[in-house]
Design a protein around this motif. Structure first.
Motif, PDB file in Angstrom:
ATOM      1  N   VAL A  25     -15.020  -4.398 -15.031  1.00 42.89           N
ATOM      2  CA  VAL A  25     -15.704  -5.645 -14.710  1.00 42.89           C
ATOM      3  C   VAL A  25     -16.612  -5.409 -13.513  1.00 42.89           C
ATOM      4  N   ILE A  26     -17.866  -5.819 -13.671  1.00 36.53           N
ATOM      5  CA  ILE A  26     -18.883  -5.636 -12.640  1.00 36.53           C
ATOM      6  C   ILE A  26     -19.386  -7.017 -12.224  1.00 36.53           C
ATOM      7  N   THR A  27     -19.531  -7.259 -10.936  1.00 35.50           N
ATOM      8  CA  THR A  27     -20.115  -8.510 -10.455  1.00 35.50           C
ATOM      9  C   THR A  27     -21.568  -8.228 -10.079  1.00 35.50           C
ATOM     10  N   ILE A  28     -22.477  -8.967 -10.724  1.00 36.34           N
ATOM     11  CA  ILE A  28     -23.914  -8.806 -10.485  1.00 36.34           C
ATOM     12  C   ILE A  28     -24.404 -10.035  -9.721  1.00 36.34           C
ATOM     13  N   THR A  29     -25.177  -9.791  -8.664  1.00 31.79           N
ATOM     14  CA  THR A  29     -25.786 -10.883  -7.911  1.00 31.79           C
ATOM     15  C   THR A  29     -27.212 -11.056  -8.399  1.00 31.79           C
ATOM     16  N   GLY A  30     -27.518 -12.254  -8.890  1.00 29.42           N
ATOM     17  CA  GLY A  30     -28.841 -12.554  -9.414  1.00 29.42           C
ATOM     18  C   GLY A  30     -29.854 -12.746  -8.307  1.00 29.42           C
ATOM     19  N   PRO A  31     -31.135 -12.853  -8.684  1.00 27.30           N
ATOM     20  CA  PRO A  31     -32.198 -13.016  -7.688  1.00 27.30           C
ATOM     21  C   PRO A  31     -32.035 -14.289  -6.850  1.00 27.30           C
ATOM     22  N   ASP A  32     -31.342 -15.289  -7.402  1.00 26.67           N
ATOM     23  CA  ASP A  32     -31.142 -16.533  -6.660  1.00 26.67           C
ATOM     24  C   ASP A  32     -29.865 -16.506  -5.816  1.00 26.67           C
ATOM     25  N   GLY A  33     -29.172 -15.348  -5.806  1.00 28.83           N
ATOM     26  CA  GLY A  33     -27.976 -15.198  -4.985  1.00 28.83           C
ATOM     27  C   GLY A  33     -26.676 -15.566  -5.670  1.00 28.83           C
ATOM     28  N   THR A  34     -26.741 -16.076  -6.912  1.00 30.92           N
ATOM     29  CA  THR A  34     -25.513 -16.420  -7.625  1.00 30.92           C
ATOM     30  C   THR A  34     -24.877 -15.156  -8.206  1.00 30.92           C
ATOM     31  N   GLU A  35     -23.556 -15.164  -8.255  1.00 34.93           N
ATOM     32  CA  GLU A  35     -22.833 -14.017  -8.789  1.00 34.93           C
ATOM     33  C   GLU A  35     -22.323 -14.325 -10.189  1.00 34.93           C
ATOM     34  N   GLN A  36     -22.351 -13.314 -11.060  1.00 32.50           N
ATOM     35  CA  GLN A  36     -21.854 -13.436 -12.435  1.00 32.50           C
ATOM     36  C   GLN A  36     -21.067 -12.178 -12.753  1.00 32.50           C
ATOM     37  N   ASP A  37     -19.896 -12.338 -13.370  1.00 31.50           N
ATOM     38  CA  ASP A  37     -19.088 -11.191 -13.779  1.00 31.50           C
ATOM     39  C   ASP A  37     -19.515 -10.731 -15.168  1.00 31.50           C
ATOM     40  N   TYR A  38     -19.566  -9.422 -15.332  1.00 29.22           N
ATOM     41  CA  TYR A  38     -19.905  -8.789 -16.606  1.00 29.22           C
ATOM     42  C   TYR A  38     -18.840  -7.756 -16.910  1.00 29.22           C
ATOM     43  N   VAL A  39     -18.573  -7.559 -18.197  1.00 26.98           N
ATOM     44  CA  VAL A  39     -17.671  -6.504 -18.628  1.00 26.98           C
ATOM     45  C   VAL A  39     -18.522  -5.402 -19.252  1.00 26.98           C
ATOM     46  N   GLN A  40     -18.156  -4.168 -18.948  1.00 25.09           N
ATOM     47  CA  GLN A  40     -18.895  -3.032 -19.498  1.00 25.09           C
ATOM     48  C   GLN A  40     -18.511  -2.868 -20.958  1.00 25.09           C
ATOM     49  N   ASP A  41     -19.495  -3.071 -21.853  1.00 21.24           N
ATOM     50  CA  ASP A  41     -19.249  -2.997 -23.289  1.00 21.24           C
ATOM     51  C   ASP A  41     -19.244  -1.554 -23.766  1.00 21.24           C
ATOM     52  N   THR A  42     -20.263  -0.827 -23.396  1.00 22.29           N
ATOM     53  CA  THR A  42     -20.385   0.568 -23.818  1.00 22.29           C
ATOM     54  C   THR A  42     -21.268   1.306 -22.830  1.00 22.29           C
ATOM     55  N   VAL A  43     -21.206   2.626 -22.878  1.00 23.06           N
ATOM     56  CA  VAL A  43     -22.066   3.468 -22.050  1.00 23.06           C
ATOM     57  C   VAL A  43     -22.888   4.334 -22.991  1.00 23.06           C
ATOM     58  N   ILE A  44     -24.203   4.350 -22.744  1.00 20.97           N
ATOM     59  CA  ILE A  44     -25.125   5.110 -23.589  1.00 20.97           C
ATOM     60  C   ILE A  44     -25.740   6.227 -22.750  1.00 20.97           C
ATOM     61  N   PRO A  45     -25.517   7.490 -23.138  1.00 26.03           N
ATOM     62  CA  PRO A  45     -26.148   8.585 -22.410  1.00 26.03           C
ATOM     63  C   PRO A  45     -27.597   8.758 -22.876  1.00 26.03           C
ATOM     64  N   LEU A  46     -28.488   9.041 -21.925  1.00 26.75           N
ATOM     65  CA  LEU A  46     -29.900   9.267 -22.245  1.00 26.75           C
ATOM     66  C   LEU A  46     -30.527  10.116 -21.161  1.00 26.75           C
ATOM     67  N   ALA A  47     -31.106  11.212 -21.549  1.00 30.70           N
ATOM     68  CA  ALA A  47     -31.850  12.097 -20.640  1.00 30.70           C
ATOM     69  C   ALA A  47     -31.039  12.484 -19.399  1.00 30.70           C
ATOM     70  N   GLY A  48     -29.764  12.810 -19.599  1.00 31.05           N
ATOM     71  CA  GLY A  48     -28.926  13.252 -18.491  1.00 31.05           C
ATOM     72  C   GLY A  48     -28.408  12.134 -17.609  1.00 31.05           C
ATOM     73  N   LYS A  49     -28.675  10.897 -17.976  1.00 30.99           N
ATOM     74  CA  LYS A  49     -28.199   9.746 -17.210  1.00 30.99           C
ATOM     75  C   LYS A  49     -27.319   8.893 -18.113  1.00 30.99           C
ATOM     76  N   GLU A  50     -26.556   7.988 -17.502  1.00 28.78           N
ATOM     77  CA  GLU A  50     -25.723   7.072 -18.278  1.00 28.78           C
ATOM     78  C   GLU A  50     -26.183   5.648 -18.004  1.00 28.78           C
ATOM     79  N   PHE A  51     -26.167   4.835 -19.065  1.00 27.29           N
ATOM     80  CA  PHE A  51     -26.589   3.447 -18.986  1.00 27.29           C
ATOM     81  C   PHE A  51     -25.477   2.568 -19.537  1.00 27.29           C
ATOM     82  N   ALA A  52     -25.142   1.518 -18.791  1.00 32.20           N
ATOM     83  CA  ALA A  52     -24.086   0.608 -19.199  1.00 32.20           C
ATOM     84  C   ALA A  52     -24.686  -0.622 -19.857  1.00 32.20           C
ATOM     85  N   VAL A  53     -24.066  -1.033 -20.956  1.00 25.66           N
ATOM     86  CA  VAL A  53     -24.387  -2.312 -21.579  1.00 25.66           C
ATOM     87  C   VAL A  53     -23.344  -3.287 -21.044  1.00 25.66           C
TER      88      VAL A  53
END
Length: 87
Positions: free
Chosen positions: A10-38
């Motif tokens: 679970v990741i907490t993301i702070t939006g541009p307006d300062g509000t916080e929202q919790d997200y769950v990591q669905d999957t990780v996609i590797p690309l060009a030697g880096k990892e990206f979380a959905v």
């Protein structure tokens, strides 16, 4: 026999307006030697009928080796979104 289930990340993301929202990591996609979380938003209440927000984040590491979720570049976003949609 006991099943070995991983705890959701679970990741907490702070939006541009300062509000916080919790997200769950669905999957990780590797690309060009880096990892990206959905990341999929977690509804504030169990009976919520809102569609979840889905965001993409590049997983970098900080100076302590801890994961750091940062916005991808436009090119990275487009490439990862295309891979995710094809899944």
């Amino acid at each position: 026999m006991t099943e070995n289930k991983e705890e959701p990340i679970v990741i907490t993301i702070t939006g541009p307006d300062g509000t916080e929202q919790d997200y769950v990591q669905d999957t990780v996609i590797p690309l060009a030697g880096k990892e990206f979380a959905v990341l999929v938003s977690i509804p504030e209440s169990e009976d919520s009928t809102e569609e979840p927000d889905i965001i993409l984040a590049r997983i970098d590491t900080d100076e302590h080796g801890e994961p750091l979720y940062v916005p991808p570049t436009d090119e990275e976003y487009d490439a990862v979104a295309e891979i995710y949609e094809a899944m």
